[in-house]
Design a protein around this motif. Structure first.
Motif, mmCIF file in Angstrom:
data_model
loop_
_atom_site.group_PDB
_atom_site.id
_atom_site.type_symbol
_atom_site.label_atom_id
_atom_site.label_comp_id
_atom_site.label_asym_id
_atom_site.label_seq_id
_atom_site.Cartn_x
_atom_site.Cartn_y
_atom_site.Cartn_z
ATOM 1 N N GLU A 50 75.042 49.995 7.272
ATOM 2 C CA GLU A 50 76.227 49.419 6.651
ATOM 3 C C GLU A 50 75.953 47.947 6.384
ATOM 4 O O GLU A 50 75.587 47.205 7.304
ATOM 5 N N ASN A 51 76.104 47.528 5.152
ATOM 6 C CA ASN A 51 75.993 46.105 4.835
ATOM 7 C C ASN A 51 77.317 45.460 5.232
ATOM 8 O O ASN A 51 78.369 45.775 4.674
ATOM 9 N N LEU A 52 77.264 44.570 6.220
ATOM 10 C CA LEU A 52 78.500 43.944 6.710
ATOM 11 C C LEU A 52 78.988 42.860 5.758
ATOM 12 O O LEU A 52 80.157 42.486 5.800
ATOM 13 N N THR A 53 78.105 42.322 4.924
ATOM 14 C CA THR A 53 78.422 41.111 4.170
ATOM 15 C C THR A 53 78.997 41.410 2.785
ATOM 16 O O THR A 53 80.036 40.854 2.411
ATOM 17 N N ARG A 54 78.314 42.249 2.019
ATOM 18 C CA ARG A 54 78.680 42.403 0.601
ATOM 19 C C ARG A 54 80.115 42.886 0.375
ATOM 20 O O ARG A 54 80.815 42.330 -0.472
ATOM 21 N N PRO A 55 80.574 43.891 1.128
ATOM 22 C CA PRO A 55 81.946 44.348 0.864
ATOM 23 C C PRO A 55 82.986 43.246 1.121
ATOM 24 O O PRO A 55 84.049 43.247 0.502
ATOM 25 N N VAL A 56 82.669 42.308 2.014
ATOM 26 C CA VAL A 56 83.640 41.251 2.312
ATOM 27 C C VAL A 56 83.703 40.279 1.126
ATOM 28 O O VAL A 56 84.787 39.816 0.738
ATOM 29 N N PHE A 57 82.562 39.978 0.511
ATOM 30 C CA PHE A 57 82.591 39.171 -0.717
ATOM 31 C C PHE A 57 83.431 39.876 -1.778
ATOM 32 O O PHE A 57 84.261 39.257 -2.446
ATOM 33 N N GLU A 58 83.209 41.197 -1.918
ATOM 34 C CA GLU A 58 83.952 41.932 -2.962
ATOM 35 C C GLU A 58 85.450 41.916 -2.671
ATOM 36 O O GLU A 58 86.255 41.759 -3.579
ATOM 37 N N ALA A 59 85.807 42.043 -1.395
ATOM 38 C CA ALA A 59 87.238 42.113 -1.045
ATOM 39 C C ALA A 59 87.914 40.751 -1.187
ATOM 40 O O ALA A 59 89.073 40.680 -1.597
ATOM 41 N N LEU A 60 87.219 39.683 -0.845
ATOM 42 C CA LEU A 60 87.893 38.366 -0.786
ATOM 43 C C LEU A 60 87.757 37.583 -2.096
ATOM 44 O O LEU A 60 88.481 36.608 -2.293
ATOM 45 N N ASP A 61 86.852 37.985 -2.940
ATOM 46 C CA ASP A 61 86.577 37.171 -4.143
ATOM 47 C C ASP A 61 87.637 37.429 -5.209
ATOM 48 O O ASP A 61 87.911 38.543 -5.550
#
Ligand code: GLY
Ligand code: MN
Ligand code: MN
Length: 447
Positions: free
Chosen positions: A436-447
């Motif tokens: 699981e990539n912990l980082t990329r989905p958070v950029f997608e969600a918060l951007d």
């Protein structure tokens, strides 16, 4: 100061898991009790000021809060851990308060006075036959023999175990990621709005709501050539003109756990540097997708060097075969750090070179001495995947002096040198059957 809010049952499960790890490790090392001091900040030379306090990570894994200076844990197989909590009656500094979660996990004895605390602890361990001290020896005066201080047989087991995160730790790492990504988005927007390194740094701190001294590591905020200094540490007040590129390596903390995230941007979308960073970004994603239980990180490192060779050839920076660029180690001069490292309570978390819990080492291959992580990956491990391509003058000088110099398209390289370099860094969690990539989905969600 607001306390971190934790899910108490998840926290208790975490403490139970690590207490069982300590019991096994103590058994294997022949000790029947461990004394684990949080530590005491050491003053600067001939000064009454100290750097920001960082707790002993062995203590922090039990007690996920920084306000614990002088406190000590006693861990004995079969018992609930006991916390000797230090709460001085100070009016110079705000004394710590005991968080509600601490009483969920520990028996607690609170002492205002350091000496009283040590006396109570000494009385409690007086019946133990073999005590181990795990942490900074100078912060716990029990008169132990040197072989009882951080014994290797115990510490290597504890460090080995830290690679595999509990559910509680993964939750903190997710929070630390969110903290970092909020800062990253503000930083990128400040770069695009014309900010200097200093402006970007301040925007990062504000949006991630972190004070500088509590960052997991000093922010790397690098415009232009500065991106070619791997841990560039200054914050220029003036923006260069023209600004060409921006590399930011910055993280967040939660409950003591770190995120470690890097992004690179071009000031001129669609230029060659932008294309190169987009291509490296795609290779980074492909490499992350290769992660699954059993994969060797050393193999991923070698694979990424082949990918870097492929980019250098396809962007017409090198005029030789991909295999020859790889085999002759030309890629080492463009990508001089390791592909990644374990992540947790420390940014470069411990245990990356352990072959087993006895502390035998799996040394990195001779070609890649900087590689911090040589273990085969297992479910629950969290680590970074951070390839880079840099244009570093001193390394390019070595390249110019080597046999490979004739295979370099120097005019092309000179157009890229003012951009400094590229690094793309995500944090990943190994799952039971993949990653699981912990980082990329958070950029997608918060951007
Ligand atoms: N931020 C330090 C590193 O990426 O390893
Ligand atoms: Mn890193
Ligand atoms: Mn980093």
């Amino acid at each position: 100061m607001t306390e971190p809010a934790f899910d108490h049952s998840e926290y208790l499960e975490h403490v139970n898991t690590i207490t069982a790890q300590w019991a096994r490790a103590l058994g294997a090392s022949g000790a029947d009790a461990a004394v684990v001091p949080a530590g005491i900040a050491q003053m600067y030379f001939q000064d009454d000021q100290a750097p920001t306090f960082h707790p002993n990570p062995h203590f922090a894994r039990f007690y996920p809060d920084d306000n614990c200076e002088h406190s000590i844990l006693l861990v004995r197989p079969g018992d609930r851990p006991k916390l000797y909590f230090h709460r001085p009656a100070s009016y110079w500094y705000q004394p710590p308060t005991l968080p509600d979660w601490a009483e969920v996990a520990f028996d607690v004895e609170t002492h205002a006075d350091d000496e009283q605390l040590m006396k109570a602890l000494a009385a409690a361990v007086s019946g133990c036959s073999r005590i181990a001290l795990v942490g900074p020896a100078e912060s716990c005066d029990l008169n132990l023999s040197p072989d009882a201080v951080n014994p290797k047989a115990l510490v290597s087991r504890l460090q080995f175990a830290r690679a595999k995160k509990t559910a509680f730790e993964v939750a903190r790492l997710r929070e630390a990621t969110e903290v970092g990504v909020r800062g990253h988005i503000a930083a990128r927007d400040t770069f695009r709005a014309g900010g200097s390194e200093f402006d970007i740094h301040m925007a990062y701190l504000g949006a991630s709501r972190q004070q500088e001294s509590k960052l997991p590591y000093p922010n790397v905020i690098a415009l232009n050539e500065h991106a070619g200094v791997l841990h560039y540490q200054h914050y220029d007040r003036a923006r260069p003109d023209p600004a060409r590129s921006f590399l930011i390596d910055a993280g967040g903390r939660s409950g003591g756990y770190h995120s470690d995230i890097t992004r690179t941007y071009s000031a001129n979308p669609g230029d060659e540097f932008d294309d190169l960073l987009g291509a490296l970004d795609a290779k980074q994603r492909d490499t992350v997708a290769q992660v699954e239980p059993g994969v060797s990180f050393v193999d991923l490192q070698m694979r990424m060097h082949r990918e870097v060779a492929d980019l250098l050839v396809s962007f017409d920076i090198l005029r030789c075969s991909v295999e020859s660029a790889y085999e002759r180690s030309v890629t080492d001069l463009f990508f001089p750090h390791g592909l990644g490292h374990l992540l947790g309570l420390q940014t470069h978390d411990v245990g990356g070179h352990f072959a087993n819990e006895d502390g035998e080492l799996a040394e990195p291959p001779e070609r890649f001495p900087k590689l911090r992580f040589t273990r085969a990956v297992e479910p629950g491990y969290v680590f970074t995947v951070e390839p880079g391509i840099y244009f570093i003058p001193s390394l390019l000088k070595d390249l110019a002096a080597s046999d490979a110099a004739r295979d370099v398209n120097w005019p092309k390289l000179e157009t890229l040198m003012p951009c400094g370099g590229i690094r793309i860094e995500d944090n990943v969690l190994v799952t039971s059957d993949g990653v699981e990539n912990l980082t990329r989905p958070v950029f997608e969600a918060l951007d």
